[in-house]
Design a protein around this motif. Structure first.
Motif, PDB file in Angstrom:
ATOM      1  N   UNK A  31       0.305 -20.442   6.636  1.00 50.90           N
ATOM      2  CA  UNK A  31      -0.138 -19.519   5.598  1.00 50.90           C
ATOM      3  C   UNK A  31       0.050 -18.105   6.134  1.00 50.90           C
ATOM      4  N   UNK A  32       0.550 -17.224   5.283  1.00 47.28           N
ATOM      5  CA  UNK A  32       0.811 -15.847   5.701  1.00 47.28           C
ATOM      6  C   UNK A  32      -0.081 -14.914   4.892  1.00 47.28           C
ATOM      7  N   UNK A  33      -0.797 -14.041   5.592  1.00 46.74           N
ATOM      8  CA  UNK A  33      -1.677 -13.077   4.930  1.00 46.74           C
ATOM      9  C   UNK A  33      -1.310 -11.674   5.399  1.00 46.74           C
ATOM     10  N   UNK A  34      -0.948 -10.815   4.454  1.00 46.53           N
ATOM     11  CA  UNK A  34      -0.697  -9.401   4.758  1.00 46.53           C
ATOM     12  C   UNK A  34      -1.943  -8.633   4.333  1.00 46.53           C
ATOM     13  N   UNK A  35      -2.593  -7.992   5.285  1.00 43.24           N
ATOM     14  CA  UNK A  35      -3.898  -7.379   5.032  1.00 43.24           C
ATOM     15  C   UNK A  35      -3.807  -5.850   4.998  1.00 43.24           C
ATOM     16  N   UNK A  36      -4.974  -5.260   4.743  1.00 44.35           N
ATOM     17  CA  UNK A  36      -5.164  -3.809   4.800  1.00 44.35           C
ATOM     18  C   UNK A  36      -4.286  -3.051   3.807  1.00 44.35           C
ATOM     19  N   UNK A  37      -3.939  -3.689   2.699  1.00 45.94           N
ATOM     20  CA  UNK A  37      -3.101  -2.997   1.713  1.00 45.94           C
ATOM     21  C   UNK A  37      -3.796  -1.756   1.152  1.00 45.94           C
ATOM     22  N   UNK A  38      -5.129  -1.810   1.043  1.00 48.57           N
ATOM     23  CA  UNK A  38      -5.870  -0.672   0.486  1.00 48.57           C
ATOM     24  C   UNK A  38      -5.811   0.547   1.384  1.00 48.57           C
ATOM     25  N   UNK A  39      -5.366   0.397   2.625  1.00 45.81           N
ATOM     26  CA  UNK A  39      -5.234   1.556   3.518  1.00 45.81           C
ATOM     27  C   UNK A  39      -3.943   2.326   3.240  1.00 45.81           C
ATOM     28  N   UNK A  40      -3.001   1.695   2.513  1.00 47.23           N
ATOM     29  CA  UNK A  40      -1.707   2.346   2.246  1.00 47.23           C
ATOM     30  C   UNK A  40      -1.483   2.617   0.749  1.00 47.23           C
ATOM     31  N   UNK A  41      -2.250   1.951  -0.107  1.00 44.97           N
ATOM     32  CA  UNK A  41      -2.114   2.154  -1.558  1.00 44.97           C
ATOM     33  C   UNK A  41      -3.501   2.176  -2.192  1.00 44.97           C
ATOM     34  N   UNK A  42      -3.630   2.937  -3.279  1.00 43.96           N
ATOM     35  CA  UNK A  42      -4.940   3.121  -3.922  1.00 43.96           C
ATOM     36  C   UNK A  42      -5.166   2.026  -4.949  1.00 43.96           C
ATOM     37  N   UNK A  74      -7.865   1.542  -6.691  1.00 46.05           N
ATOM     38  CA  UNK A  74      -8.831   1.942  -7.716  1.00 46.05           C
ATOM     39  C   UNK A  74      -8.164   2.802  -8.790  1.00 46.05           C
ATOM     40  N   UNK A  75      -7.539   3.868  -8.352  1.00 48.14           N
ATOM     41  CA  UNK A  75      -6.956   4.814  -9.309  1.00 48.14           C
ATOM     42  C   UNK A  75      -5.490   4.508  -9.623  1.00 48.14           C
ATOM     43  N   UNK A  76      -4.859   3.680  -8.850  1.00 50.93           N
ATOM     44  CA  UNK A  76      -3.437   3.388  -9.089  1.00 50.93           C
ATOM     45  C   UNK A  76      -3.171   1.916  -8.800  1.00 50.93           C
ATOM     46  N   UNK A  77      -3.691   1.054  -9.669  1.00 48.62           N
ATOM     47  CA  UNK A  77      -3.523  -0.378  -9.430  1.00 48.62           C
ATOM     48  C   UNK A  77      -2.070  -0.807  -9.577  1.00 48.62           C
ATOM     49  N   UNK A  78      -1.335  -0.113 -10.476  1.00 50.78           N
ATOM     50  CA  UNK A  78       0.088  -0.461 -10.626  1.00 50.78           C
ATOM     51  C   UNK A  78       0.818  -0.178  -9.319  1.00 50.78           C
ATOM     52  N   UNK A  79       0.534   0.982  -8.734  1.00 50.39           N
ATOM     53  CA  UNK A  79       1.145   1.319  -7.449  1.00 50.39           C
ATOM     54  C   UNK A  79       0.709   0.364  -6.344  1.00 50.39           C
ATOM     55  N   UNK A  80      -0.544  -0.055  -6.429  1.00 55.53           N
ATOM     56  CA  UNK A  80      -1.066  -0.996  -5.419  1.00 55.53           C
ATOM     57  C   UNK A  80      -0.319  -2.321  -5.480  1.00 55.53           C
ATOM     58  N   UNK A  81      -0.155  -2.841  -6.694  1.00 55.78           N
ATOM     59  CA  UNK A  81       0.520  -4.126  -6.844  1.00 55.78           C
ATOM     60  C   UNK A  81       2.003  -4.005  -6.489  1.00 55.78           C
TER      61      UNK A  81
END
Length: 576
Positions: A144-155, A157-164
């Motif tokens: 299983x592969x998990x890429x973490x800490x995405x919220x540290x590089x993309x917002x 809350x205010x930019x969910x499209x950018x986050x995804x």
């Protein structure tokens, strides 16, 4: 080859390894592994909170190295295993993490957004399966592969499209990494996760589900990961069998490496033994040359002394005997020195070889459990026996020059001192006895060493104090010559005279050699003993090499035939 056949063959070579599989728990073991700053502890903490499990005291969240050993906790129907971080500068911690991964059913690789960086030399062999066998082994069915800490590089809350979009980009980068490194990971699931969005919880040991950011479960990826983990107990049979294959391949690979090391050590033995065998042959040739030259040399010297004596019309038998005796004494001393040099040289070579053989510990501990015991202990015993016998031979030259009389006097003196101390010991009180006993022990050791030197001195003096020339024989020779001198010497008589010289010289040389010859024979016997020992060692080392090669080939065959279950399991998952 069917899996059950393969396992049976592995069990015949590594019975303990196969038996060890029974010790694993009845729940899937999930090992979280990755770089020390990948967010493993944060992810594990979140999983425990989602499962309603209390956070253990050993679980701390920090960007520093906080995990130094493997720790297990039950949650979601599995056993979650936290491991020390990779690429943290500690070989010991790294080895602990790798062992924890090896003993798990599922490998959960945790990576930061940078993916695999400083830990790639450790992680890539695990993903390719080359950590378990040289040819590689598919691990897709257990990864299983998990890429973490995405919220540290993309917002988020205010930019969910950018986050995804950022999460999708990381998955693409992961796919590219797999392709570039030619990893056969198939459909291994990849999760993009923010385990503690915006760091709301941090190191709070009393965190609950409500402690995390409101609404985060809609986008943080945790729910999908939890769902996957909750489904693993139903796949335990397949997961455990795949893990068993990895572990057994790892043990087989280690066995091949051990066989290689053992074969190298065995080859070094062969090379050294062959060199030593050549040295012994050289020494034997030198001994033969010295022996043959010595006998001819003494005959020649005696003939020269006789010719010289009678050329000056010598008639004093006593004078002739003195000259001949001095000649023989010089010859004996010369041969004794030659033998002593040979013994020293051969002894040094033998010491070197014996030390080399006695250091070969690998021979007595075959790696493969089912293999036959090595012949090394027997060879070491033979080497020790030969060395002791050879040391006995060397005693004829190992003394410091004192006479038999000197050594005898020392032994008498030491014996008297020991007797005096023993009398005092009987009369002494308890406190003094210990000191007297030590003094007696010291003197006894000195006396034993002195007695050995006394024995060597006696042997040496007997060798060089030989006077084989009986006065009666010399008088007869002088008388015979005087008779011949009265008349004109004819060619025939001159030949008779030379024959007499030769016969006398040969007889004197034979008598002298009969005295020193046994020492040369002992030396020759010592060389033959070494030759026999070396031949035995070479024969056994050759047999050992062939056995090792056969065992290595068998293990390599099993590694090559190791079952690869990836495609079948992935197909089963697709069907389901």
């Amino acid at each position: 080859m069917r899996e059950d056949e393969w396992l049976a063959q592995v069990a015949s070579i590594l019975p303990n390894a196969v038996a060890d599989e029974d010790r694993f728990p009845t729940k899937p073991v999930i090992a979280l592994f990755g770089a020390y700053d990948a967010g493993k502890s944060t992810l594990l903490k979140r999983l425990l909170v989602e499962a309603g499990v209390s956070i253990p005291a050993w679980l701390t969240v920090s960007a520093r190295r906080e995990t130094f050993e493997s720790n297990d906790v039950e949650a979601l129907g599995c056993i979650l295993r936290d491991t020390p971080g990779l690429a943290a500068g500690s070989a010991e911690h790294e080895e602990t993490a790798l062992q924890a991964v090896l003993e798990s059913d599922v490998m959960l690789l945790v990576m930061p957004p940078q993916l695999i960086t400083g830990d790639r030399d450790v992680v890539l062999p695990i993903l390719s399966g080359k950590a378990y066998r040289k040819e590689g082994l598919s691990c897709a069915q257990s990864l299983l592969v998990v890429i973490t800490k995405l919220d540290e590089r993309a917002d988020p809350v205010d930019d969910q499209i950018g986050y995804h979009a950022y999460a999708a980009l990381k998955q693409e980068e992961w796919g590219k990494l797999i392709e570039d490194n030619r990893l056969s990971l198939g459909q291994a699931p990849v999760f993009t996760v923010s385990a503690d969005p915006l760091g709301y919880v941090g190191n709070d040991v009393a965190a609950e589900r409500g402690s995390y950011m409101d609404g985060c479960r809609e986008w943080d990826g945790i729910s999908a990961l939890v769902g996957m983990l909750e489904g693993l107990p139903g796949q335990l049979g397949d997961l455990r069998r795949a893990a068993q294959i990895r572990r057994l391949c790892s043990r087989l690979t280690a066995t091949v490496a051990a066989k290689d090391a053992e074969m190298l050590a065995n080859q070094q033995v062969l090379v050294e033994t062959e060199r030593q065998h050549q040295q012994i042959d050289n020494l034997a040739s030198r001994e033969k040359f010295i022996r043959e030259r010595a006998q001819a040399e003494l005959r020649r010297k005696i003939e020269e002394e006789l010719s010289s004596f009678f050329s000056i019309r010598g008639k004093d038998a006593t004078a002739l005997r003195d000259r001949l005796q001095a000649c023989v004494q010089d010859w004996l001393a010369e041969q004794s020195a030659a033998l002593e040099k040979l013994v020293r040289e051969s002894g040094a070579e033998f010491d070197k070889a014996a030390t080399s053989y006695w250091k070969i510990g690998d021979w007595s501990e075959p790696v493969t459990v089912g293999s036959k015991a090595s012949a090394a202990p027997e060879m070491r015993t033979k080497a020790q026996k030969a060395f002791r016998e050879f040391m006995d031979l060397r005693k004829i030259t190992e003394y410091d020059g004192k006479s038999v009389k000197d050594y005898a006097a020392i032994s008498d003196s030491l014996g008297k001192k020991i007797t005096d101390l023993q009398i005092k010991l009987d009369q002494a009180g308890g406190s003094a006895k210990e000191g007297i006993n030590k003094a007696i022990s010291t003197l006894e050791k000195k006396k034993k060493a002195n007695d050995n030197m006394l024995s060597s001195a006696k042997t040496h003096e007997q060798m060089i104090a030989f006077a084989p020339l009986a006065m009666e024989g010399i008088s007869t020779l002088v008388g015979w010559w005087s008779d011949r001198e009265q008349a004109r010497i004819s060619a025939t008589e001159r030949e008779e005279r030379q024959q007499a010289f030769t016969q006398y010289g040969r007889k004197a040389a034979e008598d002298a050699w009969a005295h020193i010859g046994p020492a040369f024979e002992d030396f020759s016997a010592g060389l033959e003993l070494q030759t026999t020992m070396l031949a035995d060692i070479m024969q056994n080392a050759d047999h050992h090499a062939r056995r090792l090669a056969g065992e290595k080939q068998a293990v390599q065959g099993l590694l090559a035939d190791a079952p690869d279950r990836a495609d079948r399991m992935l197909e089963a998952e697709r069907v389901s």
